[in-house]
Design an enzyme around this catalytic site. Structure first.
Site, PDB file in Angstrom:
ATOM      1  CE1 TYR A   1      -2.602  -3.248  -8.407  1.00  0.00           C
ATOM      2  CE2 TYR A   1      -1.551  -1.201  -7.729  1.00  0.00           C
ATOM      3  CZ  TYR A   1      -1.877  -2.516  -7.475  1.00  0.00           C
ATOM      4  OH  TYR A   1      -1.474  -3.110  -6.317  1.00  0.00           O
TER       5      TYR A   1
ATOM      6  CD  GLU B   1       1.400  -9.088   1.216  1.00  0.00           C
ATOM      7  OE1 GLU B   1       0.371  -8.420   0.971  1.00  0.00           O
ATOM      8  OE2 GLU B   1       1.369 -10.265   1.559  1.00  0.00           O
ATOM      9  N   PRO B   2       4.756  -4.412  -1.059  1.00  0.00           N
ATOM     10  CG  PRO B   2       6.828  -3.437  -1.466  1.00  0.00           C
ATOM     11  CD  PRO B   2       6.164  -4.505  -0.647  1.00  0.00           C
TER      12      PRO B   2
ATOM     13  CE1 TYR C   1     -10.029   1.640  -7.876  1.00  0.00           C
ATOM     14  CE2 TYR C   1      -8.246   1.971  -9.446  1.00  0.00           C
ATOM     15  CZ  TYR C   1      -9.029   1.130  -8.682  1.00  0.00           C
ATOM     16  OH  TYR C   1      -8.793  -0.213  -8.725  1.00  0.00           O
TER      17      TYR C   1
ATOM     18  N   GLY D   1       0.774  -1.236   0.000  1.00  0.00           N
ATOM     19  CA  GLY D   1       0.000   0.000   0.000  1.00  0.00           C
ATOM     20  C   GLY D   1       0.801   1.278   0.000  1.00  0.00           C
TER      21      GLY D   1
ATOM     22  CB  CYS E   1     -19.174   4.321 -27.065  1.00  0.00           C
ATOM     23  SG  CYS E   1     -18.752   4.587 -28.760  1.00  0.00           S
TER      24      CYS E   1
ATOM     25  NE  ARG F   1      -4.283   3.397 -10.356  1.00  0.00           N
ATOM     26  CZ  ARG F   1      -4.169   4.542  -9.745  1.00  0.00           C
ATOM     27  NH1 ARG F   1      -3.809   5.621 -10.413  1.00  0.00           N
ATOM     28  NH2 ARG F   1      -4.405   4.635  -8.451  1.00  0.00           N
TER      29      ARG F   1
ATOM     30  NE  ARG G   1      -0.697   2.604  -5.458  1.00  0.00           N
ATOM     31  CZ  ARG G   1      -1.851   2.532  -6.119  1.00  0.00           C
ATOM     32  NH1 ARG G   1      -1.980   3.152  -7.259  1.00  0.00           N
ATOM     33  NH2 ARG G   1      -2.855   1.858  -5.616  1.00  0.00           N
TER      34      ARG G   1
HETATM   35  N1  LLP Z   1      -1.084  -6.989  -0.652  1.00  0.00           N
HETATM   36  C1  LLP Z   1      -2.380  -7.261  -0.844  1.00  0.00           C
HETATM   37  C2  LLP Z   1      -2.991  -8.352  -0.092  1.00  0.00           C
HETATM   38  C3  LLP Z   1      -3.127  -6.496  -1.740  1.00  0.00           C
HETATM   39  O1  LLP Z   1      -4.426  -6.771  -1.911  1.00  0.00           O
HETATM   40  C4  LLP Z   1      -2.522  -5.439  -2.453  1.00  0.00           C
HETATM   41  C5  LLP Z   1      -3.286  -4.621  -3.401  1.00  0.00           C
HETATM   42  C6  LLP Z   1      -1.148  -5.198  -2.242  1.00  0.00           C
HETATM   43  C7  LLP Z   1      -0.464  -6.003  -1.313  1.00  0.00           C
HETATM   44  C8  LLP Z   1      -0.384  -4.128  -2.959  1.00  0.00           C
HETATM   45  O2  LLP Z   1      -0.847  -2.846  -2.774  1.00  0.00           O
HETATM   46  P1  LLP Z   1       0.020  -1.633  -3.363  1.00  0.00           P
HETATM   47  O3  LLP Z   1       1.349  -1.635  -2.680  1.00  0.00           O
HETATM   48  O4  LLP Z   1       0.194  -1.859  -4.830  1.00  0.00           O
HETATM   49  O5  LLP Z   1      -0.766  -0.412  -3.101  1.00  0.00           O
HETATM   50  N2  LLP Z   1      -6.195  -1.176  -8.749  1.00  0.00           N
HETATM   51  C9  LLP Z   1      -5.970  -0.264  -7.642  1.00  0.00           C
HETATM   52  C10 LLP Z   1      -5.146  -0.906  -6.552  1.00  0.00           C
HETATM   53  C11 LLP Z   1      -5.765  -2.147  -5.972  1.00  0.00           C
HETATM   54  C12 LLP Z   1      -4.820  -2.882  -5.077  1.00  0.00           C
HETATM   55  C13 LLP Z   1      -5.370  -4.162  -4.597  1.00  0.00           C
HETATM   56  N3  LLP Z   1      -4.518  -4.826  -3.653  1.00  0.00           N
HETATM   57  C14 LLP Z   1      -5.308   1.018  -8.171  1.00  0.00           C
HETATM   58  O6  LLP Z   1      -5.057   1.111  -9.360  1.00  0.00           O
HETATM   59  O7  LLP Z   1      -5.097   1.944  -7.414  1.00  0.00           O
END
Ligand code: LLP
Length: 430
Positions: free
Chosen positions: A384, A286-287, A329, A251, A355, A325, A289
């Site tokens: 993403y 768990e990064p 969002y 996250g 469309c 995105r 993004r």
């Molecule tokens: N771990 C778990 C269990 C997750 O569900 C996720 C993301 C991550 C790690 C990684 O999160 P990150 O570090 O990438 O923020 N499509 C959306 C993001 C959805 C993420 C879902 N889970 C977007 O484009 O913002």
């Protein structure tokens, strides 16, 4: 991989991100060489994703430097391209996989079993069958279950390996309501029942960890929620004892807006360790993004320019099926006219070829006046981006080019019209 030097210079703390020129905490769209992007658009055509593996490596290095004692697991869902997975693997990170397909991709990219964490969310039977079968060959892989049903279904399949219990910590965070998971009942077992679930599972499985994920795109005020999640997970780890790791999810946010400061990753890492306390277990993060977002751009070509009294609509060949995105969002992505980066700016709406009125990449954004044929670059498209693309409107997916050490190579070919009908059969009666 090259680690931090003795001075720890990799860990830039400068809020502007300019202090460490070798590895700044963010690569902004303006930092990409406009001429080089134009050349890619000419050679590979548009719409085109470009992913810079050197930048992926840098992001991995900063993460490893900020979390030297933690296990860093790349959330593959952000970008599952093989070149990216191989780069992340070579950087010494593990992979967090959300589905059987991601487990397959991780194994294909050379991750070993002990580098794979499968996080099952309401897993379809086919996913569990696949993962349990692969576990036979890779007994070190770990399955994370967020419901007792999932634990039962693993047991029914003869799985008695490494299990992690996903917990719903009751506190969420993230850039949008749709990506906050920590307090959403869909994810994890209730916090107040988690210790009992862990205890019960110990009879049949090797329970190695507990897991929670607050949400995605955490920055600013949300960091306090993330710390609270970590604190709760530390308490739980002390209560159940005997764990190998406490996984506090991913996250970590990246600045999408040009004036947004980057996350101070070292400060986040310090706060995370503090919040966890003295739990006798390794911290895991768990990064997704953070690893790939600023390593990617999307290139689109202008095909239509239409003046309205209050705005100019710039039609391009990429839209919500290429980069979902903004439509999903209301996400902000920096956009730059790389054909004419320094022309006089006018407010524009950049719209795609789909469309739907949601099919816009930005509205009322000042942009160097675009003309037909110009190439626009969309920043922070590595996470993403391609991953959430679709073929809605029967629009083939774009191509993707990977960059490394000054060289470029096609990573995924452009989908063709013929690919769209590939899955059709002659079976339907008519
Ligand atoms: N771990 C778990 C269990 C997750 O569900 C996720 C993301 C991550 C790690 C990684 O999160 P990150 O570090 O990438 O923020 N499509 C959306 C993001 C959805 C993420 C879902 N889970 C977007 O484009 O913002």
């Amino acid at each position: 991989m090259t680690g931090p030097d003795d001075s720890g210079a990799i860990a830039a703390r400068d809020p502007d991100g300019r202090e460490n020129a070798d590895n700044p905490p963010i690569r902004r769209l303006e930092d990409w060489d406009a001429e080089a992007l134009l050349a890619l658009a000419d050679e590979y055509d548009t719409p085109l994703y470009a992913i810079d593996l050197d930048r992926v490596r840098e992001n991995c290095e900063r993460l490893r430097a900020a979390f030297p004692d933690a296990e860093v697991r790349y959330a593959a869902k952000a970008h599952t391209g093989r070149a990216v997975l191989e780069t992340v693997r070579d950087a010494g990170m593990a992979a967090e996989c959300a589905a059987a397909g991601e487990v397959k991709r991780a194994l294909d990219a050379g991750f070993s079993g002990d580098g794979i964490q499968y996080t099952a969310v309401n897993p379809p039977a086919r996913d569990l069958d696949y993962v349990v079968e692969r576990w036979g060959e890779h007994p070190d892989l770990t399955v994370t279950a967020g419901a007792t049903d999932t634990i039962d279904r693993l047991r029914e399949r003869g799985f008695d390996g490494r299990l992690c219990v996903r917990v719903n910590p009751g506190v969420g965070a993230g850039h949008h309501e749709k990506v906050r998971t920590g307090a959403n009942a869909k994810f994890g077992v209730p916090y107040d029942r988690a210790a009992a679930v862990v205890d019960a599972a110990r009879a049949d499985f090797d329970v190695v960890g507990i897991h929670a994920h607050a949400g995605s795109g955490i920055s600013g005020d949300d960091l306090a929620n993330h710390r609270e999640l970590v604190r709760r997970m530390g308490d739980l780890a002390r209560e159940v004892g005997g764990l190998e790791f406490v996984d506090v999810g991913g996250g970590f946010g990246v600045p999408y807006r040009e004036d947004e400061p980057p996350l101070d990753l070292d400060a986040v890492a310090d706060a995370t360790r503090d919040a966890l306390g003295d739990a006798d277990a390794t911290l895991a993060v768990e990064p997704g993004r953070y690893v790939v977002a600023d390593a990617g751009v999307l290139l689109a070509r202008v095909n239509t320019v239409k003046e309205f009294p209050d705005t100019t609509v710039v039609g391009v060949d990429a839209g919500m099926t290429t980069l979902l995105r903004p439509a999903m969002y209301d996400a902000y992505h920096a956009i730059r006219n790389v054909t004419d980066p320094n022309g006089p700016a006018i407010p524009v709406t950049v719209a795609g070829p789909i469309c739907e009125s949601a099919d816009v990449l930005c509205e009322d954004r000042p942009l160097s006046r675009p003309s037909r044929g110009d190439v626009l670059a969309v920043g922070n498209a590595g996470a993403y981006g391609y991953e959430m693309s679709s073929t809605y409107n029967s629009r083939p997916r774009p191509a993707e080019v990977a960059l490394s050490g000054g060289r470029a190579g096609l990573a995924r070919r452009r989908e063709r019209l013929a690919d769209l009908t590939e899955l059709e059969t002659d079976a339907p009666p008519n």
